[in-house]
Design a protein around this motif. Structure first.
Motif, PDB file in Angstrom:
ATOM      1  N   GLY A 463      -8.009   1.702   1.911  1.00  4.21           N
ATOM      2  CA  GLY A 463      -7.420   1.514   3.229  1.00  4.21           C
ATOM      3  C   GLY A 463      -7.270   0.059   3.598  1.00  4.21           C
ATOM      4  O   GLY A 463      -6.243  -0.366   4.153  1.00  4.21           O
ATOM      5  N   ARG A 464      -8.295  -0.741   3.299  1.00  2.00           N
ATOM      6  CA  ARG A 464      -8.232  -2.167   3.614  1.00  2.00           C
ATOM      7  C   ARG A 464      -7.144  -2.867   2.791  1.00  2.00           C
ATOM      8  O   ARG A 464      -6.465  -3.767   3.286  1.00  2.00           O
ATOM      9  N   ALA A 465      -6.986  -2.468   1.517  1.00  3.33           N
ATOM     10  CA  ALA A 465      -5.917  -3.051   0.696  1.00  3.33           C
ATOM     11  C   ALA A 465      -4.547  -2.680   1.256  1.00  3.33           C
ATOM     12  O   ALA A 465      -3.615  -3.494   1.234  1.00  3.33           O
ATOM     13  N   ALA A 466      -4.413  -1.453   1.739  1.00  2.00           N
ATOM     14  CA  ALA A 466      -3.151  -1.041   2.359  1.00  2.00           C
ATOM     15  C   ALA A 466      -2.846  -1.895   3.583  1.00  2.00           C
ATOM     16  O   ALA A 466      -1.699  -2.303   3.806  1.00  2.00           O
ATOM     17  N   MET A 467      -3.870  -2.177   4.374  1.00  2.00           N
ATOM     18  CA  MET A 467      -3.656  -3.021   5.550  1.00  2.00           C
ATOM     19  C   MET A 467      -3.264  -4.437   5.138  1.00  2.00           C
ATOM     20  O   MET A 467      -2.395  -5.066   5.759  1.00  2.00           O
ATOM     21  N   ARG A 468      -3.881  -4.942   4.077  1.00  2.00           N
ATOM     22  CA  ARG A 468      -3.529  -6.279   3.593  1.00  2.00           C
ATOM     23  C   ARG A 468      -2.071  -6.317   3.135  1.00  2.00           C
ATOM     24  O   ARG A 468      -1.330  -7.250   3.450  1.00  2.00           O
ATOM     25  N   ALA A 469      -1.652  -5.285   2.388  1.00  2.00           N
ATOM     26  CA  ALA A 469      -0.260  -5.224   1.938  1.00  2.00           C
ATOM     27  C   ALA A 469       0.693  -5.115   3.124  1.00  2.00           C
ATOM     28  O   ALA A 469       1.767  -5.727   3.130  1.00  2.00           O
ATOM     29  N   HIS A 470       0.305  -4.351   4.112  1.00  2.00           N
ATOM     30  CA  HIS A 470       1.106  -4.178   5.331  1.00  2.00           C
ATOM     31  C   HIS A 470       1.303  -5.517   6.038  1.00  2.00           C
ATOM     32  O   HIS A 470       2.425  -5.863   6.446  1.00  2.00           O
ATOM     33  N   ILE A 471       0.250  -6.279   6.167  1.00  2.00           N
ATOM     34  CA  ILE A 471       0.332  -7.596   6.818  1.00  2.00           C
ATOM     35  C   ILE A 471       1.170  -8.556   5.972  1.00  2.00           C
ATOM     36  O   ILE A 471       2.002  -9.311   6.492  1.00  2.00           O
ATOM     37  N   ASP A 472       0.965  -8.526   4.653  1.00  2.00           N
ATOM     38  CA  ASP A 472       1.748  -9.389   3.769  1.00  2.00           C
ATOM     39  C   ASP A 472       3.240  -9.078   3.846  1.00  2.00           C
ATOM     40  O   ASP A 472       4.070  -9.944   3.577  1.00  2.00           O
ATOM     41  N   ASN A 473       3.579  -7.846   4.194  1.00  2.00           N
ATOM     42  CA  ASN A 473       4.984  -7.445   4.346  1.00  2.00           C
ATOM     43  C   ASN A 473       5.465  -7.616   5.775  1.00  2.00           C
ATOM     44  O   ASN A 473       6.377  -6.915   6.231  1.00  2.00           O
ATOM     45  N   ASP A 474       4.856  -8.553   6.507  1.00  5.68           N
ATOM     46  CA  ASP A 474       5.225  -8.787   7.915  1.00  5.68           C
ATOM     47  C   ASP A 474       5.104  -7.518   8.735  1.00  5.68           C
ATOM     48  O   ASP A 474       5.972  -7.190   9.557  1.00  5.68           O
ATOM     49  N   ASN A 475       4.016  -6.773   8.486  1.00  9.20           N
ATOM     50  CA  ASN A 475       3.718  -5.529   9.192  1.00  9.20           C
ATOM     51  C   ASN A 475       4.777  -4.458   8.943  1.00  9.20           C
ATOM     52  O   ASN A 475       4.997  -3.583   9.792  1.00  9.20           O
ATOM     53  N   GLY A 476       5.377  -4.508   7.776  1.00 12.19           N
ATOM     54  CA  GLY A 476       6.392  -3.530   7.413  1.00 12.19           C
ATOM     55  C   GLY A 476       5.865  -2.475   6.459  1.00 12.19           C
ATOM     56  O   GLY A 476       4.657  -2.392   6.204  1.00 12.19           O
ATOM     57  N   PRO A 477       6.765  -1.665   5.909  1.00 13.14           N
ATOM     58  CA  PRO A 477       6.367  -0.592   4.999  1.00 13.14           C
ATOM     59  C   PRO A 477       5.681  -1.131   3.746  1.00 13.14           C
ATOM     60  O   PRO A 477       5.844  -2.296   3.364  1.00 13.14           O
ATOM     61  N   ILE A 478       4.922  -0.257   3.093  1.00 18.30           N
ATOM     62  CA  ILE A 478       4.224  -0.615   1.864  1.00 18.30           C
ATOM     63  C   ILE A 478       4.460   0.476   0.820  1.00 18.30           C
ATOM     64  O   ILE A 478       4.812   1.604   1.162  1.00 18.30           O
ATOM     65  N   THR A 479       4.259   0.115  -0.438  1.00 19.10           N
ATOM     66  CA  THR A 479       4.306   1.078  -1.528  1.00 19.10           C
ATOM     67  C   THR A 479       2.926   1.179  -2.158  1.00 19.10           C
ATOM     68  O   THR A 479       2.069   0.303  -1.978  1.00 19.10           O
ATOM     69  N   ALA A 480       2.718   2.242  -2.915  1.00 19.99           N
ATOM     70  CA  ALA A 480       1.436   2.412  -3.594  1.00 19.99           C
ATOM     71  C   ALA A 480       1.178   1.271  -4.573  1.00 19.99           C
ATOM     72  O   ALA A 480       0.041   0.809  -4.730  1.00 19.99           O
ATOM     73  N   SER A 481       2.221   0.780  -5.238  1.00 20.25           N
ATOM     74  CA  SER A 481       2.059  -0.344  -6.167  1.00 20.25           C
ATOM     75  C   SER A 481       1.568  -1.585  -5.433  1.00 20.25           C
ATOM     76  O   SER A 481       0.725  -2.336  -5.951  1.00 20.25           O
ATOM     77  N   GLU A 482       2.080  -1.806  -4.234  1.00 16.74           N
ATOM     78  CA  GLU A 482       1.633  -2.967  -3.449  1.00 16.74           C
ATOM     79  C   GLU A 482       0.185  -2.808  -3.013  1.00 16.74           C
ATOM     80  O   GLU A 482      -0.562  -3.792  -2.942  1.00 16.74           O
ATOM     81  N   VAL A 483      -0.222  -1.581  -2.716  1.00 20.22           N
ATOM     82  CA  VAL A 483      -1.622  -1.335  -2.368  1.00 20.22           C
ATOM     83  C   VAL A 483      -2.522  -1.689  -3.551  1.00 20.22           C
ATOM     84  O   VAL A 483      -3.532  -2.382  -3.407  1.00 20.22           O
TER      85      VAL A 483
END
Length: 506
Positions: A463-483
């Motif tokens: 979950g924390r990695a997903a939030m990090r990816a979300h922030i890195d994407n300017d609070n936009g969508p994320i993919t499992a690979s990015e997580v």
């Protein structure tokens, strides 16, 4: 969240209050401390969301219990800051000193049965829910339900202790209830604040210390924070080599679902929890795995734990590998295509060698299917409304730890221990995310963590990695690979913060 939260039953919290009063603690003192913390948070909330507190309009929905008393006393302090305060009394009685003192401070006391109550809600910049608390059961009814339903959707609600209409100890929702933007709780969180679906009605969570001693009794639910995750995370010794750090065997993917194998392997390898990750799967999928994850070791070999089933789809060789792994007595994280084989073996009584070593990772639909294999007809919607209840049934009957994936993930041990993690943004509801989670959990089990700890820690990091990816994407969508890509830095940050706190404390 740096420290672990422990949620206690409403009965245990009430017992702590009674014990404090028996030892000479004054009820008024406890109420004042709670109200002071609540008023500070309410004023802060107004500043953050309205730009200022002075001149704003707050409507209190006040019941007859402690929560209503807290709301009234907080309202008095808000009046001193120039905030307009209306108190809508939803019960025949309310905390009388609070009512009279709020009225004396210029607050308006309104009966719930009047049109004025609805007008107050329509004008409010903020609504405070002090209707019912730990003694509430079932959904709201009558005029109170009408008032809650009339709160304009754009008006934020702050719940006192817990959202009214949510079951305190189970998090179940059985009717009309308050949906809060923020919940301010005291002494210890109630289980509903950590358990779905109730926790989704609670919004953000703030804890106020009202001076009670530590609540006794076994916590009903726990939620790990950074410190405990860092303490559990397997950090290699300076003299370690890859075999000492654990070897994970992964049976995943299929010709139809090669991505599941790639993502599960990425989750395992990126976590760094195990020293080696072996992959067993169809030849074409193996080639894709090795291309995406060159660290992977293909083929069967000695392992310390297994990850089974992510994306597996009717492959005879993989089915044999899954069967062999389940009979090995080694720890197994069991996902998707391996769930049915595992459940059937355990229902047949073949579980003595691996008691406490099995982690099932179903989503709500898969948990419904598991219950069907156990002879219980349950719909996915039933699971989503009572995930703790059904998770407990499966964990107990199969002598396994059950991780129920969802917006809030719960982990239930076979002995009834319940954990909850909610680190992720809503964008994590995306294809392949569960495969990454399974990979992290499997690697942790290969490193030596028990199933319950592995499930909790994996859910936190995922979950924390997903939030990090979300922030890195300017609070936009994320993919499992990015997580998966965000997992190493996520772990590093948690471990680094823990080392800093230890150095400061010494």
């Amino acid at each position: 969240m740096t420290r672990t939260l422990h949620a206690h039953s409403s009965a245990d919290v009430l017992a702590a209050v009674a014990e404090e009063l028996d030892r000479g603690g004054r009820r008024d003192r406890l109420l004042r401390k709670a109200a002071g913390g609540l008023a500070f948070i309410l004023a802060d909330y107004l500043v953050d969301h309205c730009g200022s507190a002075y001149g704003r309009h707050v409507t209190l929905l006040v019941g007859s219990g402690h929560n209503g008393a807290d709301a009234l006393l907080a309202g008095i302090q808000l009046r001193r800051r120039g905030i307009k305060v209306d108190a809508v009394l939803t019960a025949s009685t309310a905390y009388e000193p609070g009512v009279s003192r709020l009225e004396a401070a210029g607050g308006q006391i309104i009966s719930a049965d009047t049109a004025e109550a609805l007008e107050s809600l329509s004008r409010a910049d903020l609504v405070v829910d002090g209707i019912v608390g730990e003694n509430g059961r079932g959904g709201l009814r009558g005029r109170t339900a009408e008032l809650v339903s009339a709160i304009p959707p754009e008006v934020p609600v702050v719940a006192v202790d817990l959202p009214s209409g949510v079951e305190p100890d189970s998090g179940e929702i059985r009717g009309i209830h308050v949906r809060a933007s923020l919940t301010v709780t005291f002494a210890a969180p109630k289980p509903c604040l950590l358990l779905p679906p109730g926790c989704h009605a609670a919004g953000d969570l703030r804890l106020v210390d009202e001076g009670l001693p530590t609540v006794s009794g076994t916590p009903r639910v726990r939620r790990l924070g950074d410190r405990d995750v860092a303490a559990l995370w397997p950090i290699p010794e300076r003299t370690a080599h890859k075999y000492l750090r654990g070897v994970l065997g992964v049976v995943a993917g299929a010709d139809r679902y090669p991505g599941a194998a790639v993502l599960a392997m990425l989750g395992a390898v990126k976590s760094g929890a195990a020293g080696i990750t072996r992959y067993i799967g169809p030849e074409a999928v193996t080639a894709q795995v090795l291309s995406a994850v060159p660290e992977a070791v293909p083929g069967i070999g000695q392992v310390q734990a297994w990850l089974l089933g992510s994306g597996v789809d009717n492959d005879e060789d993989q089915d044999k590998a899954i069967d062999t792994a389940l009979r090995s007595g080694l720890p197994c994280a069991v996902d998707a295509g391996a769930l049915k084989a595992c459940v059937r073996r355990r229902l047949d009584g073949e579980r003595a060698a691996d008691a406490g070593k099995i982690l099932l990772t179903p989503h709500a639909g898969e948990l419904a299917r598991i219950l069907g294999w156990m002879g219980q007809r349950v719909d996915r919607s039933d699971i989503e409304s009572r995930p703790m209840y059904y998770g407990r049934i499966v964990a107990r009957e199969l002598d396994a730890t059950v991780l129920v994936k969802g917006p809030t993930t719960i982990i239930v041990g076979p002995e009834g221990v319940i954990a909850s993690q909610a680190e992720a943004p809503p964008w994590l509801a995306t294809a392949g995310a569960g495969d990454v989670l399974a990979g992290i959990a499997g690697a942790l089990m290969a490193s030596g963590l028990e199933a319950l700890d592995a499930g909790e820690v994996a859910a936190f990091v995922h979950g924390r990695a997903a939030m990090r990816a979300h922030i890195d994407n300017d609070n936009g969508p994320i993919t499992a690979s990015e997580v998966a890509a965000a997992v190493p830095a996520t772990i590093g940050k948690v471990l680094g913060a823990a080392r800093f706190r230890r150095s400061v404390s010494t």
